[in-house]
Scaffold this motif. Structure first.
Motif, PDB file in Angstrom:
ATOM      1  N   TRP A   1      41.603 -24.852 -18.391  1.00 18.72           N
ATOM      2  CA  TRP A   1      42.391 -24.197 -19.447  1.00 18.72           C
ATOM      3  C   TRP A   1      41.632 -24.162 -20.775  1.00 18.72           C
ATOM      4  N   HIS A   2      40.724 -25.089 -20.993  1.00 16.24           N
ATOM      5  CA  HIS A   2      39.976 -25.132 -22.247  1.00 16.24           C
ATOM      6  C   HIS A   2      39.187 -23.844 -22.469  1.00 16.24           C
ATOM      7  N   TYR A   3      38.777 -23.185 -21.375  1.00 17.12           N
ATOM      8  CA  TYR A   3      38.084 -21.907 -21.541  1.00 17.12           C
ATOM      9  C   TYR A   3      38.959 -20.913 -22.304  1.00 17.12           C
ATOM     10  N   PHE A   4      40.229 -20.852 -21.964  1.00 22.13           N
ATOM     11  CA  PHE A   4      41.125 -19.851 -22.549  1.00 22.13           C
ATOM     12  C   PHE A   4      41.531 -20.225 -23.975  1.00 22.13           C
ATOM     13  N   GLU A   5      41.542 -21.488 -24.269  1.00 24.51           N
ATOM     14  CA  GLU A   5      41.745 -21.902 -25.654  1.00 24.51           C
ATOM     15  C   GLU A   5      40.569 -21.467 -26.526  1.00 24.51           C
ATOM     16  N   ALA A   6      39.362 -21.539 -25.973  1.00 29.37           N
ATOM     17  CA  ALA A   6      38.162 -21.215 -26.745  1.00 29.37           C
ATOM     18  C   ALA A   6      37.919 -19.720 -26.875  1.00 29.37           C
ATOM     19  N   ASN A   7      38.440 -18.909 -25.946  1.00 25.41           N
ATOM     20  CA  ASN A   7      38.064 -17.496 -25.882  1.00 25.41           C
ATOM     21  C   ASN A   7      39.217 -16.518 -26.088  1.00 25.41           C
ATOM     22  N   TRP A   8      40.353 -17.015 -26.509  1.00 25.97           N
ATOM     23  CA  TRP A   8      41.523 -16.161 -26.755  1.00 25.97           C
ATOM     24  C   TRP A   8      41.354 -15.392 -28.062  1.00 25.97           C
ATOM     25  N   GLN A   9      41.808 -14.125 -28.072  1.00 23.09           N
ATOM     26  CA  GLN A   9      41.718 -13.281 -29.257  1.00 23.09           C
ATOM     27  C   GLN A   9      43.128 -13.038 -29.810  1.00 23.09           C
ATOM     28  N   PRO A  10      43.467 -13.615 -30.954  1.00 22.37           N
ATOM     29  CA  PRO A  10      44.848 -13.569 -31.459  1.00 22.37           C
ATOM     30  C   PRO A  10      45.309 -12.193 -31.912  1.00 22.37           C
ATOM     31  N   ASP A  11      44.394 -11.251 -32.169  1.00 16.10           N
ATOM     32  CA  ASP A  11      44.818  -9.921 -32.613  1.00 16.10           C
ATOM     33  C   ASP A  11      45.287  -9.036 -31.464  1.00 16.10           C
ATOM     34  N   THR A  12      44.790  -9.291 -30.266  1.00 21.76           N
ATOM     35  CA  THR A  12      45.119  -8.436 -29.129  1.00 21.76           C
ATOM     36  C   THR A  12      45.793  -9.182 -27.978  1.00 21.76           C
ATOM     37  N   GLY A  13      45.605 -10.492 -27.901  1.00 24.43           N
ATOM     38  CA  GLY A  13      46.093 -11.247 -26.749  1.00 24.43           C
ATOM     39  C   GLY A  13      45.124 -11.260 -25.585  1.00 24.43           C
ATOM     40  N   PHE A  14      44.022 -10.495 -25.676  1.00 22.26           N
ATOM     41  CA  PHE A  14      42.985 -10.550 -24.652  1.00 22.26           C
ATOM     42  C   PHE A  14      42.229 -11.880 -24.724  1.00 22.26           C
ATOM     43  N   THR A  15      41.532 -12.183 -23.637  1.00 23.32           N
ATOM     44  CA  THR A  15      40.590 -13.298 -23.601  1.00 23.32           C
ATOM     45  C   THR A  15      39.232 -12.754 -23.178  1.00 23.32           C
ATOM     46  N   ASN A  16      38.169 -13.228 -23.793  1.00 26.46           N
ATOM     47  CA  ASN A  16      36.825 -12.786 -23.415  1.00 26.46           C
ATOM     48  C   ASN A  16      36.580 -13.055 -21.937  1.00 26.46           C
ATOM     49  N   ALA A  17      36.010 -12.069 -21.255  1.00 24.94           N
ATOM     50  CA  ALA A  17      35.687 -12.262 -19.841  1.00 24.94           C
ATOM     51  C   ALA A  17      34.573 -13.286 -19.668  1.00 24.94           C
ATOM     52  N   VAL A  18      33.616 -13.302 -20.607  1.00 22.55           N
ATOM     53  CA  VAL A  18      32.505 -14.246 -20.610  1.00 22.55           C
ATOM     54  C   VAL A  18      32.515 -14.965 -21.946  1.00 22.55           C
ATOM     55  N   ASN A  19      32.201 -16.236 -21.932  1.00 20.63           N
ATOM     56  CA  ASN A  19      32.292 -17.048 -23.133  1.00 20.63           C
ATOM     57  C   ASN A  19      31.620 -16.402 -24.346  1.00 20.63           C
ATOM     58  N   ALA A  20      32.387 -16.300 -25.449  1.00 21.45           N
ATOM     59  CA  ALA A  20      31.897 -15.876 -26.768  1.00 21.45           C
ATOM     60  C   ALA A  20      31.458 -14.421 -26.828  1.00 21.45           C
ATOM     61  N   TYR A  21      31.746 -13.618 -25.795  1.00 20.05           N
ATOM     62  CA  TYR A  21      31.366 -12.204 -25.786  1.00 20.05           C
ATOM     63  C   TYR A  21      32.641 -11.373 -25.760  1.00 20.05           C
ATOM     64  N   PRO A  22      32.938 -10.591 -26.804  1.00 22.65           N
ATOM     65  CA  PRO A  22      34.258  -9.971 -26.961  1.00 22.65           C
ATOM     66  C   PRO A  22      34.475  -8.725 -26.102  1.00 22.65           C
ATOM     67  N   SER A  23      34.466  -8.900 -24.807  1.00 21.99           N
ATOM     68  CA  SER A  23      34.623  -7.804 -23.854  1.00 21.99           C
ATOM     69  C   SER A  23      35.427  -8.315 -22.670  1.00 21.99           C
ATOM     70  N   THR A  24      36.201  -7.403 -22.064  1.00 20.31           N
ATOM     71  CA  THR A  24      36.952  -7.803 -20.878  1.00 20.31           C
ATOM     72  C   THR A  24      37.246  -6.607 -19.997  1.00 20.31           C
ATOM     73  N   THR A  25      37.669  -6.879 -18.772  1.00 22.28           N
ATOM     74  CA  THR A  25      38.112  -5.876 -17.813  1.00 22.28           C
ATOM     75  C   THR A  25      39.548  -6.186 -17.405  1.00 22.28           C
ATOM     76  N   LEU A  26      40.176  -5.268 -16.680  1.00 26.51           N
ATOM     77  CA  LEU A  26      41.517  -5.562 -16.171  1.00 26.51           C
ATOM     78  C   LEU A  26      41.486  -6.668 -15.130  1.00 26.51           C
ATOM     79  N   TRP A  27      40.382  -6.773 -14.378  1.00 22.44           N
ATOM     80  CA  TRP A  27      40.282  -7.871 -13.399  1.00 22.44           C
ATOM     81  C   TRP A  27      40.337  -9.211 -14.126  1.00 22.44           C
ATOM     82  N   ASP A  28      39.513  -9.354 -15.158  1.00 17.97           N
ATOM     83  CA  ASP A  28      39.481 -10.612 -15.904  1.00 17.97           C
ATOM     84  C   ASP A  28      40.780 -10.857 -16.646  1.00 17.97           C
TER      85      ASP A  28
END
Length: 462
Positions: free
Chosen positions: A60-87
């Protein structure tokens, strides 16, 4: 492949365990049970131990570190602001699992889901049709794979992954039902599911036109079909095992998709993840049965067993599936079989990169949860301490002894979390009594090929 190369390949294939028992050819799979092991190992079902709960909290610590409060998305890869629907589906799975296991409260889970659903309901769609393959996690704008602004097409399998977890949201949090259904009704399904029940993705051709291509190979195609069926789509064609053949790996018959990657440009990876997700989320049927889920269960059993026997024969821990890397080529498919080669590690372009073979942590956890054996006990112990206290679990551990892959991802940590939730609660999805309920609304009259509309309503304008 040249005639001179063929004997070399066959010799290497035999050395890698691609051998068949002498009496194996009498009856063809899937009529013949793939596994000769009796009894088939059962899934793990019990309250989490302290060590297992600690693993869930670490993931769960991954999602605490990579959550984006403006959109609710989480980075698919650590510290990189990109995601897919799968992730994003894997992130939803992490939220629901964390709340179900009790280390985030219901209010926190609902806050996260509410924000994310608001973003999903207003996504800019690829050519006003379906979600783009990639989005910027801070802005929710569509991007290319290099995170530059742009639209690059839709992925039916990524959409399927999200659809699974949107159904779980409906089942667990009824107050979000309207948001979920409004999001799905906004998309145009006419080219995602063909009238014959085939799943299609899209891309942009050289002339700028939208190109539609069949998506999914044996394992992932069935996972996608199962997801679409939750919402009432007729995907019977995608649910069939054909076209397939089988290969013998350490005396175990493993099915693979026979569509030729040289012709179609899509590789026929045999990996753990698709079968593990079918078991963890949907539940696997009795492998001795005759229905479609039963052949999937037989295939899954042998995907497990071939890997366990490889460990017995070589003392190499084996839990193979696709995984990220820290450096180029950044992503590989670590397979039991692909493109005619057993135990192939390849890129999405088919480049052979055996040095990146690894024990994928999410694959190890899937095997551990679905097959309660001494081998999977050893797998659990092998991966249990491979985490960063702030970033969650690493992507994998190299088979060649060079250590962990120090990359951290939403998919890996999300699947590990949902696997632990499965261990305590069983298959995650509940029975769906009315798959078509979401289209029983005035919106179903709009020409988006929702599954309950008439043929006349499905006709395209113009």
């Amino acid at each position: 492949m040249s005639a001179t190369a063929r004997p070399v390949f066959l010799a290497s294939a035999l050395a890698l365990g691609a051998t068949a028992p002498p009496s194996a050819a009498d009856e063809h799979w899937p009529e013949r049970p793939l596994s000769t092991v009796e009894p088939v190992a059962q899934p793990r079902h019990s309250e989490l131990t302290d060590a297992e709960m600690e693993m869930a909290q670490n993931a769960w610590h991954y999602f605490e570190a990579n959550w984006q409060p403006d959109t609710g998305f989480t980075n698919a890869v650590n510290a990189y602001p990109s995601t897919t629907l799968w992730d994003t589906g894997s992130y939803i799975g992490a939220v629901i699992s964390a709340e179900g296991l009790g280390f985030i409260n219901e209010e926190a889970a609902k806050d996260r889901l509410d924000l994310l659903l608001g973003t999903l309901s207003h996504l800019q769609l690829f050519r006003s049709e379906c979600p783009n393959k990639v989005y910027h996690t801070q802005t929710a704008f569509p991007t290319t794979y290099t995170n530059e602004p742009g639209e690059i097409g839709c992925s039916a399998l990524d959409i399927a992954r999200l659809m699974v977890w949107l159904k779980v949201i409906e089942q667990r949090y009824p107050e979000f039902q309207a948001d979920v259904r409004r999001t799905l009704r906004r998309w145009n399904w006419c080219n995602i599911v063909t009238p014959a029940g085939v799943l299609q993705g899209s891309t942009v051709g050289g002339d700028g036109a939208t190109l539609y291509v069949q998506e999914g190979r044996l394992g992932y195609e069935e996972y996608g079909a199962a997801a679409f069926a939750l919402w009432g789509f007729d995907v019977g064609e995608a649910y069939k095992p054909e076209p397939y053949s089988t290969v013998w790996l350490y005396g175990v018959e493993v099915p693979y998709d026979t569509r030729d990657p040289r012709v179609l440009g899509a590789h026929n990876y045999v990996v753990t993840e698709s079968y593990a997700l079918l078991g963890i989320e949907f539940g696997l049927a009795d492998p001795a049965g005759d229905d479609i889920p039963a052949w999937i269960a037989r295939a899954a059993q042998n995907v497990y067993e071939a890997q366990a026997r490889r460990f017995e024969a070589t003392e190499t821990f084996t839990a193979r599936t696709e995984h990220q890397l820290l450096d180029a080529p950044y992503f590989v498919y670590d397979t039991l079989f692909s493109d005619g080669r057993p135990w192939a590690t390849i890129t999405d372009t088919g480049q052979w990169v055996p040095e990146h073979g690894a024990v994928a942590l999410k694959g190890a956890m899937g095997l551990w949860a679905l097959w309660d054996t001494d081998y999977t006990d050893q797998l659990f112990d092998y991966i249990a301490d491979q985490f960063d206290p702030k970033l969650g679990y690493v992507e994998g551990i190299y088979e060649n002894g060079s250590g962990p892959i120090l990359q951290y991802t939403a998919n890996n940590n999300g699947i590990m979390l949902e696997t632990l939730y499965f261990k305590e609660n069983g298959p995650i999805l509940q029975p769906v009594e009315d798959p078509l309920a979401w289209v029983e609304t005035n919106d179903s009259q709009q020409n988006r090929c929702l599954p309950s509309v008439t043929e006349e309503q499905q006709e395209q304008p113009g």
